[in-house]
Design a protein around this motif. Sequence first.
Motif, PDB file in Angstrom:
ATOM      1  N   ALA A 161       0.834  -1.206   0.000  1.00 18.45           N
ATOM      2  CA  ALA A 161       0.000   0.000   0.000  1.00 18.45           C
ATOM      3  C   ALA A 161       0.866   1.252   0.000  1.00 18.45           C
ATOM      4  N   GLY A 162       1.972   1.228   0.721  1.00 16.06           N
ATOM      5  CA  GLY A 162       2.888   2.369   0.753  1.00 16.06           C
ATOM      6  C   GLY A 162       3.509   2.640  -0.607  1.00 16.06           C
ATOM      7  N   VAL A 163       3.812   1.573  -1.339  1.00 15.90           N
ATOM      8  CA  VAL A 163       4.356   1.744  -2.694  1.00 15.90           C
ATOM      9  C   VAL A 163       3.291   2.339  -3.602  1.00 15.90           C
ATOM     10  N   VAL A 164       2.063   1.832  -3.497  1.00 15.38           N
ATOM     11  CA  VAL A 164       0.974   2.312  -4.346  1.00 15.38           C
ATOM     12  C   VAL A 164       0.662   3.778  -4.071  1.00 15.38           C
ATOM     13  N   ASP A 165       0.572   4.155  -2.796  1.00 13.24           N
ATOM     14  CA  ASP A 165       0.185   5.537  -2.485  1.00 13.24           C
ATOM     15  C   ASP A 165       1.356   6.515  -2.465  1.00 13.24           C
ATOM     16  N   GLY A 166       2.562   6.006  -2.688  1.00 10.82           N
ATOM     17  CA  GLY A 166       3.726   6.882  -2.777  1.00 10.82           C
ATOM     18  C   GLY A 166       4.383   7.212  -1.451  1.00 10.82           C
ATOM     19  N   SER A 167       3.872   6.678  -0.349  1.00 14.96           N
ATOM     20  CA  SER A 167       4.522   6.954   0.931  1.00 14.96           C
ATOM     21  C   SER A 167       5.821   6.174   1.084  1.00 14.96           C
ATOM     22  N   LEU A 168       6.013   5.153   0.241  1.00  9.95           N
ATOM     23  CA  LEU A 168       7.295   4.451   0.144  1.00  9.95           C
ATOM     24  C   LEU A 168       7.798   4.615  -1.287  1.00  9.95           C
ATOM     25  N   ALA A 169       8.909   5.277  -1.419  1.00 13.34           N
ATOM     26  CA  ALA A 169       9.464   5.574  -2.742  1.00 13.34           C
ATOM     27  C   ALA A 169      10.494   4.521  -3.147  1.00 13.34           C
ATOM     28  N   PRO A 170      10.656   4.309  -4.454  1.00 16.27           N
ATOM     29  CA  PRO A 170      11.716   3.416  -4.919  1.00 16.27           C
ATOM     30  C   PRO A 170      13.060   3.829  -4.310  1.00 16.27           C
ATOM     31  N   GLY A 171      13.785   2.827  -3.830  1.00 12.87           N
ATOM     32  CA  GLY A 171      15.090   3.071  -3.218  1.00 12.87           C
ATOM     33  C   GLY A 171      15.028   3.360  -1.730  1.00 12.87           C
ATOM     34  N   GLU A 172      13.838   3.576  -1.200  1.00 12.59           N
ATOM     35  CA  GLU A 172      13.702   3.899   0.224  1.00 12.59           C
ATOM     36  C   GLU A 172      13.979   2.664   1.079  1.00 12.59           C
ATOM     37  N   ARG A 173      14.671   2.884   2.176  1.00 15.25           N
ATOM     38  CA  ARG A 173      15.015   1.800   3.093  1.00 15.25           C
ATOM     39  C   ARG A 173      13.842   1.516   4.020  1.00 15.25           C
ATOM     40  N   LEU A 174      13.535   0.228   4.170  1.00 17.35           N
ATOM     41  CA  LEU A 174      12.510  -0.196   5.116  1.00 17.35           C
ATOM     42  C   LEU A 174      13.137  -0.334   6.497  1.00 17.35           C
ATOM     43  N   PRO A 175      12.329  -0.298   7.529  1.00 15.98           N
ATOM     44  CA  PRO A 175      12.895  -0.452   8.875  1.00 15.98           C
ATOM     45  C   PRO A 175      13.598  -1.799   9.016  1.00 15.98           C
ATOM     46  N   PRO A 176      14.705  -1.836   9.740  1.00 16.51           N
ATOM     47  CA  PRO A 176      15.354  -3.133   9.992  1.00 16.51           C
ATOM     48  C   PRO A 176      14.368  -4.088  10.661  1.00 16.51           C
ATOM     49  N   ALA A 177      14.443  -5.357  10.309  1.00 14.28           N
ATOM     50  CA  ALA A 177      13.500  -6.355  10.811  1.00 14.28           C
ATOM     51  C   ALA A 177      13.464  -6.374  12.341  1.00 14.28           C
ATOM     52  N   ARG A 178      14.601  -6.304  12.960  1.00 15.85           N
ATOM     53  CA  ARG A 178      14.655  -6.357  14.417  1.00 15.85           C
ATOM     54  C   ARG A 178      13.921  -5.169  15.044  1.00 15.85           C
ATOM     55  N   GLU A 179      14.153  -3.992  14.492  1.00 12.49           N
ATOM     56  CA  GLU A 179      13.505  -2.782  15.022  1.00 12.49           C
ATOM     57  C   GLU A 179      11.996  -2.800  14.785  1.00 12.49           C
ATOM     58  N   LEU A 180      11.589  -3.207  13.593  1.00 11.71           N
ATOM     59  CA  LEU A 180      10.158  -3.245  13.291  1.00 11.71           C
ATOM     60  C   LEU A 180       9.462  -4.283  14.167  1.00 11.71           C
ATOM     61  N   ALA A 181      10.096  -5.434  14.349  1.00  7.36           N
ATOM     62  CA  ALA A 181       9.524  -6.470  15.198  1.00  7.36           C
ATOM     63  C   ALA A 181       9.340  -5.959  16.627  1.00  7.36           C
ATOM     64  N   LYS A 182      10.328  -5.259  17.111  1.00  8.90           N
ATOM     65  CA  LYS A 182      10.242  -4.722  18.476  1.00  8.90           C
ATOM     66  C   LYS A 182       9.122  -3.685  18.573  1.00  8.90           C
ATOM     67  N   ALA A 183       9.033  -2.795  17.583  1.00 17.58           N
ATOM     68  CA  ALA A 183       8.011  -1.748  17.589  1.00 17.58           C
ATOM     69  C   ALA A 183       6.601  -2.336  17.507  1.00 17.58           C
ATOM     70  N   LEU A 184       6.453  -3.415  16.736  1.00 19.43           N
ATOM     71  CA  LEU A 184       5.140  -4.042  16.562  1.00 19.43           C
ATOM     72  C   LEU A 184       4.865  -5.118  17.613  1.00 19.43           C
ATOM     73  N   GLN A 185       5.866  -5.431  18.405  1.00 16.84           N
ATOM     74  CA  GLN A 185       5.783  -6.486  19.412  1.00 16.84           C
ATOM     75  C   GLN A 185       5.435  -7.831  18.778  1.00 16.84           C
TER      76      GLN A 185
END
Length: 118
Positions: A23-47
């Motif tokens: 959805a982020g790619v479709v709506d433009g909130s995630l641009a080509p080349g943009e870095r996604l959150p590291p898996a460890r950090e995202l997992a911690k944030a989302l519990q």
Amino acid sequence: MLFRVDGSSELSLADQIAVQVRAGVVDGSLAPGERLPPARELAKALQVNMHTVLRAYAALREEGLIQMRQGRGAFVHQDAGPGLIRIVELAEQLMAEARKLGMSQQEIVRLIGETKYA
């Protein structure tokens, strides 16, 4: 981009993460080349478990939407965009219909190669 998961959803947690990236790619909130959150950090944030995030990232990599770079993380693929996401959706629908008819992936690929547009 802000990620959220819902433990009561019918979608798996990994699928929920992947849907949000698409959805982020479709709506433009995630641009080509943009870095996604590291898996460890995202997992911690989302519990959630880190492997849940890695499963989502692996599915997105298989779809060609993200690239995984050893030691550097996950990035939105340079060619990612709404068109690619639509093609992936259509390919998944085609494969689902083909499986209902008992056709293999190789048979579908051969048929696509034989079309007048190939």
